[in-house]
Enzyme design. Structure first.
Site, PDB file in Angstrom:
ATOM      1  N   ASN A  56      -8.189   4.750   6.481  1.00 24.37           N
ATOM      2  CA  ASN A  56      -8.454   3.198   6.454  1.00 24.37           C
ATOM      3  C   ASN A  56      -8.976   2.772   7.849  1.00 24.37           C
ATOM      4  O   ASN A  56      -9.548   1.850   8.084  1.00 24.37           O
ATOM      5  CB  ASN A  56      -7.365   2.346   5.835  1.00 24.37           C
ATOM      6  CG  ASN A  56      -7.252   2.696   4.331  1.00 24.37           C
ATOM      7  OD1 ASN A  56      -8.526   2.936   3.609  1.00 24.37           O
ATOM      8  ND2 ASN A  56      -6.341   2.345   3.839  1.00 24.37           N
TER       9      ASN A  56
ATOM     10  N   HIS B 150       0.090   9.512   0.989  1.00 21.01           N
ATOM     11  CA  HIS B 150      -0.878   8.372   0.763  1.00 21.01           C
ATOM     12  C   HIS B 150      -2.087   9.024  -0.042  1.00 21.01           C
ATOM     13  O   HIS B 150      -2.638   9.647   0.739  1.00 21.01           O
ATOM     14  CB  HIS B 150      -1.370   7.800   1.935  1.00 21.01           C
ATOM     15  CG  HIS B 150      -2.250   6.566   1.776  1.00 21.01           C
ATOM     16  ND1 HIS B 150      -3.441   6.313   2.582  1.00 21.01           N
ATOM     17  CD2 HIS B 150      -2.107   5.615   0.969  1.00 21.01           C
ATOM     18  CE1 HIS B 150      -4.037   5.390   2.204  1.00 21.01           C
ATOM     19  NE2 HIS B 150      -3.371   4.676   1.095  1.00 21.01           N
TER      20      HIS B 150
ATOM     21  N   GLU C 195      -2.913  11.620   2.804  1.00 20.52           N
ATOM     22  CA  GLU C 195      -2.580  11.554   4.182  1.00 20.52           C
ATOM     23  C   GLU C 195      -1.038  11.669   4.256  1.00 20.52           C
ATOM     24  O   GLU C 195      -0.267  10.787   3.511  1.00 20.52           O
ATOM     25  CB  GLU C 195      -3.028  10.223   4.838  1.00 20.52           C
ATOM     26  CG  GLU C 195      -4.501  10.236   5.060  1.00 20.52           C
ATOM     27  CD  GLU C 195      -5.060   8.892   5.655  1.00 20.52           C
ATOM     28  OE1 GLU C 195      -5.887   8.810   6.346  1.00 20.52           O
ATOM     29  OE2 GLU C 195      -4.271   7.585   5.011  1.00 20.52           O
TER      30      GLU C 195
ATOM     31  N   SER D 141      -0.140   2.024   1.380  1.00 20.41           N
ATOM     32  CA  SER D 141      -1.275   1.947   2.217  1.00 20.41           C
ATOM     33  C   SER D 141      -1.039   1.284   3.620  1.00 20.41           C
ATOM     34  O   SER D 141      -1.570   1.672   4.671  1.00 20.41           O
ATOM     35  CB  SER D 141      -2.521   1.338   1.637  1.00 20.41           C
ATOM     36  OG  SER D 141      -2.920   1.881   0.249  1.00 20.41           O
TER      37      SER D 141
END
Ligand SMILES: NC(=O)c1ccc[n+]([C@@H]2O[C@H](COP(=O)([O-])OP(=O)(O)OC[C@H]3O[C@@H](n4cnc5c(N)ncnc54)[C@H](O)[C@@H]3O)[C@@H](O)[C@H]2O)c1
Length: 286
Positions: free
Chosen positions: A192, A141, A153, A120
């Site tokens: 995020n 991801h 992702e 991440s």
């Protein structure tokens, strides 16, 4: 590119569910971990997940059994790597460990194999050189829980080839996911980053006593249609994890905006880490 065998490294929270997604997607899947007990725990967990889905009528028993039969486990990295067309690394979030894994993969995986990381916070360019095959390296991801969440992702680094992106995108689709492409490395990628911005604003509103955390959470749910408010979500994720992500992002960008928020630092210092410690922004009965 013909991808048949996928190696997942790390049998923790993410790795085990990514492995099961791959096995359900029809791929021969190897789940590797240095810890035999982590592998055993993963197997038990996935078998009980499959039993639950079958009992609810959401998965056919034969389909579940076939997926579990396609999923093998190993503590041997080099021998597993030799069989892989694609590797998805989901080991512990430590750059030194990931670098040494990518160096081993570079030596032992077939020349055509693609090497992806589920990290991440660590961009794949930090691992590309160690692998000796930079054009075949990217981030892939997944989100937690990986058996449920649709988004993947796919993040390219400056050297990632178009063929690599096409191949991992096709795999993600074959797993029933909705891959999105991040054109360049940026801390937090897409999801995020957006979540961080939302949390930052919520923390600022609470610090300035513009509204209570309960009312801020209520607003997120009732005005914005979010399934939970930012403080509820931070308590669920763990305030130590939120703090760690902010520190990693700040270390990379050096921008004051990315520093851990004082409210989070205070909670972490007090040992109030959210749901897992029984108290964060809210109190939880154990
Ligand atoms: N937890 C999340 O919500 C989440 C979401 C998306 C991405 N990620 C990323 O996924 C990765 C794994 O996170 P996690 O939460 O599953 O961690 P975890 O702590 O649950 O599991 C990590 C596993 O890696 C194993 N491991 C450690 N060193 C190893 C090595 N050298 N070789 C093989 N296995 C090794 C450990 O034994 C453990 O089983 C991290 O890079 C993290 O950034 C996590």
């Amino acid at each position: 590119m013909d991808i048949r065998t996928i190696l997942i490294i790390g049998a923790g929270t993410m790795g085990r569910q990514i492995a099961m997604s791959c096995a359900l997607g029809g791929y021969t899947t190897i789940l590797q971990d240095i810890s035999g007990s982590a592998l055993d725990a993963a197997r038990t967990d996935l078998e009980s997940w499959a039993d639950g889905r079958v009992a609810k009528g959401k998965l056919q028993a034969e389909f579940a059994d076939a997926a579990l039969a396609r999923l093998s486990q190993s503590t041997e990295l080099d021998a597993s790597a030799a069989q892989a067309d694609l590797v998805i690394e989901a080991a512990v979030e430590r750059l030194d460990i990931k670098r040494s894994i990518f160096a081993e993969l570079g030596k032992n995986a077939p020349a055509h194999a693609i090497l992806a990381t589920n990290s991440s916070t660590l961009a794949s360019s930090h691992l590309a050189e160690a692998s000796g095959r930079a054009s075949q390296v990217c981030n892939m991801h997944f989100f937690n829980p990986a058996l449920v969440m649709k988004c993947v992702e796919i993040v390219r680094n400056e050297q990632t080839s178009d063929e690599t992106i096409q191949a991992v995108t096709a795999v993600a689709r074959a797993l029933g996911k909705e891959p999105v492409l991040v054109n360049r490395e940026i801390p937090g990628f897409i999801a995020n980053r957006m979540m961080g911005a939302m949390q930052r604003e919520a923390l600022n509103l609470a610090s300035a006593e513009v509204a209570s955390i309960t009312d801020i959470d209520t607003t997120a749910r009732t005005a914005l249609g979010h399934p939970m408010g930012p403080f509820e979500l931070m308590d669920l994720v763990g305030l130590d994890v939120i703090d760690f992500i902010a520190q990693a992002t700040y270390a990379e960008t050096g921008q004051a905006l990315d520093q851990p928020h004082p409210l989070i630092t205070q909670k972490v210092t007090e040992g109030k880490l959210g749901r897992k410690s029984g108290e964060g922004f809210y109190e939880y009965r154990r």
